[in-house]
Scaffold this motif. Structure first.
Motif, short mmCIF file in Angstrom:
data_model
loop_
_atom_site.label_atom_id
_atom_site.label_comp_id
_atom_site.label_asym_id
_atom_site.label_seq_id
_atom_site.Cartn_x
_atom_site.Cartn_y
_atom_site.Cartn_z
N ALA A 75 0.79 -1.23 0.00
CA ALA A 75 0.00 0.00 0.00
C ALA A 75 0.83 1.28 0.00
O ALA A 75 0.50 2.22 -0.73
N PRO A 76 1.89 1.40 0.81
CA PRO A 76 2.65 2.67 0.79
C PRO A 76 3.26 2.96 -0.58
O PRO A 76 3.23 4.12 -1.04
N VAL A 77 3.82 1.94 -1.24
CA VAL A 77 4.40 2.17 -2.56
C VAL A 77 3.29 2.47 -3.57
O VAL A 77 3.45 3.35 -4.43
N ARG A 78 2.16 1.75 -3.49
CA ARG A 78 1.05 2.05 -4.40
C ARG A 78 0.58 3.49 -4.23
O ARG A 78 0.25 4.17 -5.20
N ALA A 79 0.56 3.98 -2.99
CA ALA A 79 0.14 5.36 -2.75
C ALA A 79 1.10 6.35 -3.38
O ALA A 79 0.70 7.37 -3.96
N SER A 80 2.41 6.07 -3.29
CA SER A 80 3.39 6.98 -3.89
C SER A 80 3.30 6.96 -5.42
O SER A 80 3.45 8.00 -6.08
N ILE A 81 3.03 5.77 -5.99
CA ILE A 81 2.86 5.68 -7.44
C ILE A 81 1.60 6.43 -7.86
O ILE A 81 1.59 7.14 -8.88
N ALA A 82 0.53 6.30 -7.07
CA ALA A 82 -0.71 7.02 -7.39
C ALA A 82 -0.48 8.53 -7.39
O ALA A 82 -1.00 9.25 -8.25
N ALA A 83 0.30 9.01 -6.42
CA ALA A 83 0.60 10.45 -6.38
C ALA A 83 1.39 10.87 -7.62
O ALA A 83 1.14 11.93 -8.20
N ALA A 84 2.33 10.02 -8.04
CA ALA A 84 3.11 10.34 -9.24
C ALA A 84 2.23 10.31 -10.49
O ALA A 84 2.41 11.13 -11.41
N ILE A 85 1.26 9.41 -10.53
CA ILE A 85 0.33 9.37 -11.67
C ILE A 85 -0.50 10.64 -11.70
O ILE A 85 -0.68 11.25 -12.78
N VAL A 187 -7.13 -4.49 3.08
CA VAL A 187 -6.29 -5.41 2.28
C VAL A 187 -6.71 -5.42 0.81
O VAL A 187 -6.12 -6.14 0.01
N VAL A 188 -7.71 -4.62 0.45
CA VAL A 188 -8.20 -4.56 -0.93
C VAL A 188 -7.43 -3.49 -1.69
O VAL A 188 -7.36 -2.33 -1.26
N ALA A 189 -6.86 -3.87 -2.83
CA ALA A 189 -6.18 -2.89 -3.69
C ALA A 189 -7.15 -2.27 -4.69
O ALA A 189 -6.97 -1.12 -5.11
N GLY A 190 -8.16 -3.04 -5.10
CA GLY A 190 -9.09 -2.51 -6.10
C GLY A 190 -10.18 -3.50 -6.43
O GLY A 190 -10.29 -4.58 -5.85
N TYR A 191 -10.99 -3.09 -7.41
CA TYR A 191 -12.15 -3.86 -7.82
C TYR A 191 -12.21 -3.90 -9.34
O TYR A 191 -11.78 -2.97 -10.03
N THR A 192 -12.75 -5.00 -9.87
CA THR A 192 -12.98 -5.11 -11.30
C THR A 192 -14.24 -5.94 -11.53
O THR A 192 -14.91 -6.33 -10.57
N PRO A 225 -12.94 -4.39 -17.52
CA PRO A 225 -11.81 -3.97 -18.36
C PRO A 225 -10.72 -3.23 -17.60
O PRO A 225 -9.60 -3.10 -18.10
N VAL A 226 -11.05 -2.71 -16.41
CA VAL A 226 -10.08 -1.94 -15.64
C VAL A 226 -10.09 -2.42 -14.20
O VAL A 226 -11.00 -3.14 -13.76
N LEU A 227 -9.07 -2.01 -13.47
CA LEU A 227 -9.05 -2.15 -12.02
C LEU A 227 -9.25 -0.77 -11.43
O LEU A 227 -8.48 0.15 -11.72
N VAL A 228 -10.31 -0.61 -10.65
CA VAL A 228 -10.57 0.66 -9.98
C VAL A 228 -9.95 0.61 -8.59
O VAL A 228 -10.26 -0.31 -7.80
N CYS A 229 -9.08 1.55 -8.28
CA CYS A 229 -8.39 1.54 -7.00
C CYS A 229 -9.40 1.64 -5.86
O CYS A 229 -10.43 2.31 -5.96
N ALA A 230 -9.09 0.95 -4.76
CA ALA A 230 -10.03 0.80 -3.66
C ALA A 230 -10.52 2.14 -3.12
O ALA A 230 -11.70 2.29 -2.77
N GLU A 231 -9.64 3.13 -3.06
CA GLU A 231 -10.03 4.41 -2.48
C GLU A 231 -11.07 5.15 -3.31
O GLU A 231 -11.73 6.07 -2.83
N ALA A 232 -11.24 4.74 -4.58
CA ALA A 232 -12.23 5.39 -5.45
C ALA A 232 -13.63 4.84 -5.24
O ALA A 232 -14.60 5.41 -5.75
#
Length: 320
Positions: A75-85, A187-192, A225-232
């Motif tokens: 999660a911490p690395v995913r959050a930093s990548i999300a900020a960069a995106i 523990v959920v990264a996203g949904y599809t 078709p996509v993975l929607v990040c959990a926070e969305a």
């Protein structure tokens, strides 16, 4: 944030973000859904040593790139990548491609495991003629059954009772064992979206039932078709799940109607097994599948099946 997997011109799978650039036109003068590649951000991020050690201890080779590496990094690395995106999308200098020009792939090409849940909607339990279960009914779909959005799924010649099931799929992003309901969504990264294709003759017409086999044939797990990040998605129990066969609406329900919520399913499963980054939970299907219609309606070559989950999108499959 909506993430996707696609093939570049060299056939290499890459990760990208889906967005809308209202002022950005393609060569036909159209504007709309656009895709910006973010694979470099995945490759540029460092896998935390603790994560690499946990993966290797469980016999999992860390992914070299793409969506699975994004999931494995935590999660911490995913959050930093999300900020960069987000920075890339707001900078105005990024290049993008029309979504319509890309070959999309399943968001997670080969999950470690796909844990499915049977009869998890009250209306579906009712149409089967059985009382709702007191505990989740757990079924497996083998990972080799995963296929891409928009693909043609070939019906095996020996299968006459091919069926569809529209489902919300939960993509796990952490190592999860003995997780409480309160902490389950962490523990959920996203949904599809997922189409739980099934060969009903192996599920209903033989004894004992061969349910895993019925649901694990080649191509029987369209994903995307996509993975929607959990926070969305603030509440996974407030989504609409629908399916169509050849433009005829077959299923229409809310995830609020689940007998066992996403939180409950994660807490229940992790009493008995460790969920790992990249694992998928297929949360069950509402009423309206072909098997329990009068007469039954089985999928045939040429049929087009659309599964839609609100806030995620439409997953389309053609039966070959």
């Amino acid at each position: 944030m909506k993430l996707l997997s696609y093939d570049d011109r060299d056939g290499m799978r890459r990760m990208a973000v889906l967005h809308r650039d209202r002022g950005d036109h393609d060569e036909h003068g159209d504007h709309g859904d656009r895709v910006t590649d973010v694979e470099d951000l995945i490759l540029g991020a460092t896998m935390p040593a603790e994560r690499a050690e946990r993966l290797q201890a469980r016999g999992i080779v860390p992914a070299s790139g793409g969506m699975l590496r994004w999931l494995q990094m935590g999660a911490p690395v995913r959050a930093s990548i999300a900020a960069a995106i987000r920075d890339r999308l707001t900078s105005g200098g990024h290049s993008s491609m029309p979504l319509s020009t890309l070959r999309l792939r399943a968001p997670v090409a080969r999950p470690g495991k796909i844990v499915a849940v049977g009869r998890n909607y009250a209306d579906h339990a009712k149409e089967t003629g059985l009382a709702p279960f007191e505990q989740p009914r757990i079924i497996a779909k083998l990972p080799s059954s995963v296929t891409d959005p928009g693909t043609v799924v070939l019906k095996p010649a020996a299968v006459q009772k091919m069926d569809f099931e529209a489902e919300l799929a939960v993509v796990i992003g952490e190592f999860a064992h003995d997780v409480s309901e309160h902490d389950a969504l962490h523990v959920v990264a996203g949904y599809t979206a997922l189409n739980d294709l099934s060969a009903r003759e192996f599920q209903f017409d033989v004894s004992p039932a061969q349910t895993t086999f019925a649901k694990s044939m080649d191509g029987f797990c369209p994903l995307g078709p996509v993975l929607v990040c959990a926070e969305a998605i603030a509440d996974p129990q407030q989504l609409r799940v629908r399916s169509w066969v050849n433009d005829v609406l077959m299923q229409d329900a809310s995830t609020a109607d689940m007998l066992f919520t996403v939180r409950v399913l994660i807490a229940y499963l992790t009493q008995f097994m460790t969920l790992e980054p990249g694992d998928i939970i297929a949360t069950g299907t509402p009423a309206g599948i072909g098997a329990f219609r009068t007469p039954p309606q089985w999928l045939q070559a040429g049929d087009r099946v659309r599964v839609e989950v609100s806030q995620i999108g439409v997953l389309e499959t053609v039966i070959g």
